[in-house]
Design an enzyme around this catalytic site. Structure first.
Site, PDB file in Angstrom:
ATOM      1  N   ARG A 143     -31.751  -3.069 -10.613  1.00  0.00           N
ATOM      2  CA  ARG A 143     -31.622  -4.326 -10.104  1.00  0.00           C
ATOM      3  C   ARG A 143     -32.878  -5.178 -10.179  1.00  0.00           C
ATOM      4  O   ARG A 143     -33.854  -4.913  -9.680  1.00  0.00           O
ATOM      5  CB  ARG A 143     -31.092  -4.343  -8.451  1.00  0.00           C
ATOM      6  N   HIS A 165     -36.414  -9.746  -7.679  1.00  0.00           N
ATOM      7  CA  HIS A 165     -35.829 -10.884  -7.093  1.00  0.00           C
ATOM      8  C   HIS A 165     -36.129 -10.979  -5.507  1.00  0.00           C
ATOM      9  O   HIS A 165     -36.758 -10.083  -5.053  1.00  0.00           O
ATOM     10  CB  HIS A 165     -34.473 -10.807  -7.220  1.00  0.00           C
ATOM     11  N   HIS A 184     -34.645 -13.427  -1.952  1.00  0.00           N
ATOM     12  CA  HIS A 184     -33.552 -14.172  -1.332  1.00  0.00           C
ATOM     13  C   HIS A 184     -34.014 -14.866   0.124  1.00  0.00           C
ATOM     14  O   HIS A 184     -35.055 -14.348   0.521  1.00  0.00           O
ATOM     15  CB  HIS A 184     -32.330 -13.766  -1.229  1.00  0.00           C
ATOM     16  N   GLU A 211     -32.625  -8.332   4.107  1.00  0.00           N
ATOM     17  CA  GLU A 211     -31.638  -7.477   3.508  1.00  0.00           C
ATOM     18  C   GLU A 211     -31.963  -6.098   4.200  1.00  0.00           C
ATOM     19  O   GLU A 211     -33.282  -5.742   4.375  1.00  0.00           O
ATOM     20  CB  GLU A 211     -32.083  -7.327   1.942  1.00  0.00           C
ATOM     21  N   HIS A 223     -38.757  -8.022  -4.113  1.00  0.00           N
ATOM     22  CA  HIS A 223     -38.553  -6.394  -4.169  1.00  0.00           C
ATOM     23  C   HIS A 223     -37.596  -5.976  -5.331  1.00  0.00           C
ATOM     24  O   HIS A 223     -37.346  -6.842  -6.206  1.00  0.00           O
ATOM     25  CB  HIS A 223     -37.621  -6.221  -2.785  1.00  0.00           C
ATOM     26  N   GLU A 242     -24.851 -12.464  -3.900  1.00  0.00           N
ATOM     27  CA  GLU A 242     -25.515 -11.805  -4.665  1.00  0.00           C
ATOM     28  C   GLU A 242     -25.814 -12.548  -6.049  1.00  0.00           C
ATOM     29  O   GLU A 242     -26.732 -12.298  -6.767  1.00  0.00           O
ATOM     30  CB  GLU A 242     -24.912 -10.497  -5.093  1.00  0.00           C
TER      31      GLU A 242
HETATM   32 MN    MN Z   1     -32.255  -8.127  -2.599  1.00  0.00          MN
END
Ligand code: MN
Ligand code: MN
Length: 383
Positions: free
Chosen positions: A92, A95, A97, A101, A140, A162
Site C-alpha cells: 500500500r 501515504h 491522511h 486509522e 505510514h 481511500e
Molecule cells: Mn492509511
C-alpha cells in the site's frame, strides 16, 4: 419441501401475501427480518446495514480495497471502514491522511511503519488478531509478508475515502521538477523515471516479500517512539460471559488509540449480546463470522430489525438501544467500534437490577421474583 429451499414469502400470522413481481430471492433469504419484520418493529428508521459485497472494489496489481463510508451507509457519519487485501509482498503506497486509522488483521500478516512528528520511525510485523493505530496526519506504510494479508481499516470520520489519501507519488508528480531537484539536492533528471501509472499514483502495487524484520531495519541508529503503534488484541485475556466472550481494546490498554475504541465480541449459538446502549458514541460493527440479527430502538415508538452475516457492516446511532442475537449454528464474531478514547456501554438489566425494586415494578408490572432475579453486574452476553 425443506425450509432451506423454500422460497421466502412475506406472509406471517394471517398477514401479507406472496410476491408476484420481480424479486431477488438471494437477498431476501439473507434478510428475513426485512421481508417479514418482528411485529414489534415500527416507524421509519434509517438503513443500518451495508455489505462490503456491495461496495465498489478497487482491484490492482498488489491486491484490492473496498470501502464503506458515509456514501454507502449515510447514517454513519463518525466512522468509515475499508476492507483491504495485499498479495505476498504487495505494497500500500506510502501515504498519510486527515483521519486517524485503526486496523484489525483478518488473515495473513504484514509489516507496518509510521513516522512520528519527532522524526522517530516505528516499524513492526502484525498477524491475525493484531491491531495498529496511526494518528491523523502521520505518514505510514503497509506491506504484506509471505502469506499475503487481509485487514479491516477503521477511520474516525464517515467522510473518509481511500481515494483521497496523500500519496507520495502523487506529490512528486505534482511538484515542479526544479523544486524536486532543489529540495533533494540532485539534478532534475533524477526524477525522469517517476511512475506514471493510472492517475500518476501507485496506490497499491505488487512488490517483493521483505526480508525478516531484523534484516529490514533502517541503515541508521533507529530511534523508536516511546509508545507502540501495534497491539496484540487476541493475546488479551477475554472477559468470559454465560453466552460467549469479549475483549475490549481502547486507550486504557492500547495507549496510542485515542480516537478509536473497540470490542471483539464472540457470541455462542443461542447466545445474545444483551439489551444495551452506548453513552458516548455511534457504534460501527464489522461482522467477522457467523450470522445474527439486531433490533435498534430509536425512541418515539420507532424500532427496526436487521440481519447480518460475515462481511457486513452494521451501524447503531448514538444512544439507541439494541441487542445482537446469534441466529446461526456457529460462533457469531464481530467488532464493535466507537469514535472515542474509551469503550462504554449501559446494560438495561443491570440498571433495573440496581434500582429500588418498587420503582422498577411501578413501570413494568413485573413480578417481585423477576425483579429480585435481575443482575447487579452486566451480563454482557446472555446464554
Ligand atoms: Mn492509511
Ligand atoms: Mn452495542
Amino acid at each position: 419441501m425443506s425450509t432451506t429451499t423454500r422460497i421466502p414469502e412475506p406472509i406471517v400470522e394471517g398477514r401479507g401475501g406472496t410476491i408476484l413481481g420481480p424479486r431477488n430471492v438471494a437477498v431476501e433469504r439473507e434478510n428475513p427480518s426485512s421481508l417479514v419484520a418482528p411485529a414489534t418493529d415500527a416507524g421509519t428508521v434509517p438503513n443500518l446495514k451495508w455489505p462490503f459485497a456491495l461496495s465498489h472494489n478497487r482491484v490492482l496489481s498488489g491486491g484490492w480495497a473496498r470501502e464503506t463510508t458515509v456514501r454507502e451507509l449515510p447514517i454513519s457519519t463518525e466512522i468509515a471502514g475499508v476492507n483491504m487485501r495485499l498479495t505476498p509482498g504487495g505494497i500500500r503506497e506510502l501515504h498519510w491522511h486527515k483521519e486517524a486509522e485503526w486496523a484489525y488483521v483478518i488473515a495473513g500478516g504484514c509489516r507496518v511503519s509510521i513516522l512520528d512528528e519527532e522524526g522517530r520511525l516505528f516499524i513492526d510485523d502484525v498477524s491475525v488478531g493484531d491491531l495498529w493505530y496511526f494518528p491523523a496526519g502521520l505518514p505510514h506504510s503497509i506491506q504484506a509478508l509471505q502469506d499475503g494479508v487481509e485487514f479491516l481499516l477503521v477511520f474516525d470520520s464517515g467522510d473518509f475515502s481511500e481515494n483521497e489519501t496523500f500519496l507520495i507519488t502523487d506529490w512528486f508528480n505534482h511538484t515542479p521538477r526544479d523544486v524536486l531537484a532543489k529540495n533533494f539536492g540532485v539534478s532534475a533528471s533524477a526524477f525522469d523515471a517517476l511512475p506514471t501509472d493510472i492517475g500518476h499514483t501507485r496506490y497499491m502495487f505488487a512488490g517483493d516479500v521483505p526480508p525478516a524484520l531484523s534484516d529490514d531495519a533502517p541503515p541508521y541508529p533507529a530511534v523508536q517512539p516511546p509508545l507502540s503503534y501495534t497491539w496484540h488484541m487476541h493475546a488479551q485475556e477475554p472477559t468470559k460471559t454465560p453466552g460467549g466472550q469479549v475483549r475490549i481494546t481502547d486507550s486504557r490498554n492500547f495507549t496510542v488509540s485515542k480516537r478509536i475504541a473497540a470490542a471483539l465480541v464472540e457470541i455462542e449459538p443461542g447466545g445474545m449480546r444483551e439489551l444495551h446502549w452506548h453513552p458516548n458514541a455511534d457504534e460501527w460493527q464489522y461482522y467477522l463470522s457467523g450470522q445474527g440479527r439486531m433490533t435498534v430502538f430509536a425512541s418515539g415508538g420507532k424500532s427496526r430489525t436487521f440481519d447480518y452475516q460475515a462481511g457486513d457492516v452494521g451501524s447503531v446511532p448514538f444512544a439507541m438501544g439494541h441487542y445482537v442475537q446469534n441466529t446461526g449454528d456457529e460462533t457469531l464474531t464481530y467488532l464493535e467500534m466507537f469514535r472515542s478514547d474509551h469503550f462504554a456501554d449501559v446494560s438495561l438489566s443491570q440498571w433495573m437490577g440496581v434500582l429500588p425494586p418498587e420503582l422498577v415494578k411501578a413501570h413494568l408490572n413485573l413480578d417481585d421474583d423477576v425483579i429480585a432475579g435481575l443482575p447487579r453486574s452486566k451480563p454482557i452476553i446472555v446464554a
